[in-house]
Write a protein that holds these residues in place. Structure first.
Motif: not given
Length: 410
Positions: A123-124, A126-127
Motif C-alpha cells: 500500500r505505502d 508500491r501504491g
C-alpha cells in the motif's frame, strides 16, 4: 435478566426497522432472537459472554427440537435465518461479533506479522490499488498458512523451489492458464518480499514460472447491437424497483462501457443535472473523467431515483433492492440474470464486461481513434486498449488477403 432481554429485543427490532426491513422479516428475527435468549436463561448463561461454540451448541439443540416437534429434520439451509438473527443480537449485546480470534500460537502471530508488513509495503511503498492488494494478500496468507502447516515458521529459511512447485501443483487443479499465470505472478511478489526482508536466504523468484501466455490469444465475450437491445427491452418491462435499478445500470453499461466498480461507486453528487454531465471515478487508477449525460441514461436514472431507490442515507446511487439497503458491490449475478431473461447467451463470461467489450467494438467500427477509445474506457495506456482490437473479427475478415494458390509444375 429478562428486562435486559426485552431491551435487546426492542433494540434489535428498532435497528431492523430503521434499515427498512420488511415487517414480516423483523417479526421472524424477533422470534429467533427470543428463542435464543430463552435458551440462555434456561442454561443460566449471560448474553454478554456468549461464545461462537455456545451458539453452535444452541443451533444443534434447536435442530433437534425442530425434528421432535415436526417429525422431520429441517432443510439444509434452515439454520441460516436463526444464525443471522443471533449474530445481529449478539452484535448489539457485545459490541463486536463474532469476537476476534485470540492469537495463541507464536507461529500464527509471526505469520500475521509478515502479512501485515507485506500489506503495508504494497500500500505505502508500491501504491497499488485496493483490489490488487486484496488479491496479493489472499495468495500470501494462503501460501504462508500452507508452508507453516508443513514445516512451521523455521521452514522459511529452507524454502526451495521444490516447495514452490508443490504449492503450484496444489493451486493448479481447476484453473485456466491465465488464472494459473496470475497465481505465479502473485506468488513471485510474496517470495520477493520474503527475500527482501531477509526471511528467505535465496531469491527464488526467477524460478517461479507460470504458463506461457501470448498477447491477445483469447477473444473476450461481447454482445452485438441486437442482443444489447433485447436485454434493455426485456429489463425495461420490469417496472419494479429492482427492474428500474437494473435498467439504469444496463443503460450505463451499454452507453459508456463502464466497469462494474465504477458503477457501484457512482454517487449522487457525480450527476450534474444542470450541466448534463456525469463524473466517473475509474477504479484502476483513481482518476476522474467526465461524460455527457445522454438522454436515455438520464431518464433511466431519474426513474430509478424517483420511483425505485429506497429512502436511505447512502450517497451511492445504486443500492440493494432488499434490506439492509447498502451500496451494491457486485453486478455479475444481476447481469447474468438479465441476459438469461432476455435469452441472450454470449460465449464465455456473462458479466458486466461484455457490455464494455461491445462498446469498444462499436467505437472501433465507427473509426474512433484508439487514444479516444482508451480515454473513454479509462485506460492508462494504449496497450490496454489493444486487447479490444481483436474483438472486431468481422472487420478483420473484410480486409484479409486471399492466400495465393500454389502452381503445380507439369
Amino acid at each position: 435478566m429478562f428486562k435486559l432481554h426485552d431491551e435487546l429485543i426492542a433494540e434489535l427490532s428498532n435497528l431492523l426497522t430503521a434499515q427498512k426491513y420488511n415487517s414480516v422479516v423483523v417479526a421472524n428475527h424477533r422470534l429467533y432472537a427470543r428463542a435464543f435468549l430463552d435458551y440462555l436463561a434456561e442454561c443460566d448463561m449471560q448474553v454478554e459472554t456468549v461464545t461462537p461454540v455456545q451458539v453452535d451448541q444452541y443451533l444443534a439443540y434447536a435442530t433437534q427440537d425442530f425434528e421432535a416437534q415436526y417429525g422431520r429434520p429441517p432443510s439444509a439451509r434452515w439454520h441460516v435465518l436463526p444464525r443471522t438473527s443471533i449474530n445481529k443480537l449478539l452484535r448489539l449485546a457485545q459490541g463486536k461479533w463474532p469476537p476476534a480470534t485470540e492469537i495463541i500460537e507464536p507461529e500464527t502471530a509471526y505469520r500475521q506479522a509478515i502479512c501485515c508488513e507485506y500489506e503495508e509495503w504494497l500500500r505505502d511503498e508500491r501504491g497499488l490499488a485496493c483490489a490488487t492488494i486484496a488479491a496479493l494478500m489472499w495468495e500470501a496468507r494462503n501460501f504462508l498458512r500452507w508452508q507453516f502447516e508443513r514445516g512451521g515458521a523455521a521452514s522459511l529459511d529452507k524454502l526451495s523451489i521444490v516447495e514452490i512447485d508443490l504449492y503450484m501443483d496444489l493451486r493448479a487443479p481447476g484453473l485456466r492458464r491465465k488464472s494459473l499465470a496470475d497465481v505465479a505472478e502473485r506468488l513471485r511478489s510474496v517470495v520477493r518480499h520474503l527475500h527482501r526482508t531477509g526471511r528467505i536466504p535465496t531469491d527464488l523468484t526467477p524460478h517461479i514460472i507460470g504458463p506461457m501466455l501470448y498477447a491477445y490469444e483469447g477473444v473476450p465475450s461481447t454482445l452485438d447491437k441486437s442482443q444489447i437491445a433485447a436485454v434493455l427491452a426485456t429489463t425495461k418491462k420490469d417496472g419494479s424497483p429492482r427492474g428500474l435499478r437494473d435498467f439504469a445500470i444496463l443503460q450505463l453499461l451499454a452507453t459508456y462501457g463502464l466497469r462494474a466498480g465504477e458503477i457501484c461507486r457512482l454517487r449522487l453528487e457525480d450527476v450534474n443535472w444542470r450541466r448534463e454531465s456525469l463524473r466517473i471515478r475509474h477504479t484502476k487508477n483513481d482518476a476522474y473523467s467526465y461524460m455527457p449525460l445522454l438522454a436515455p441514461v438520464g431518464e433511466a436514472l431519474l426513474d430509478y431515483l424517483r420511483q425505485g431507490r429506497p429512502l436511505v442515507e447512502s450517497r451511492e446511487i445504486f443500492v440493494r433492492s432488499c434490506a439492509p439497503y447498502i451500496a451494491m458491490t457486485n453486478l455479475y449475478g444481476m447481469i447474468s440474470g438479465r441476459l438469461a431473461a432476455a435469452g441472450v447467451e454470449p460465449p464465455g463470461k456473462r458479466g458486466p464486461h461484455v457490455f464494455r467489450h461491445a462498446r469498444a467494438v462499436e467505437m472501433l467500427r465507427a473509426s474512433v481513434p484508439q487514444k479516444i477509445i482508451g480515454d473513454v474506457l479509462g485506460h492508462r495506456s494504449t496497450e490496454s486498449t489493444n486487447a479490444y482490437l481483436k474483438l472486431a473479427t468481422e472487420d478483420l475478415r473484410a480486409v484479409a488477403l486471399d492466400v495465393p494458390a500454389l502452381e503445380v509444375l507439369s
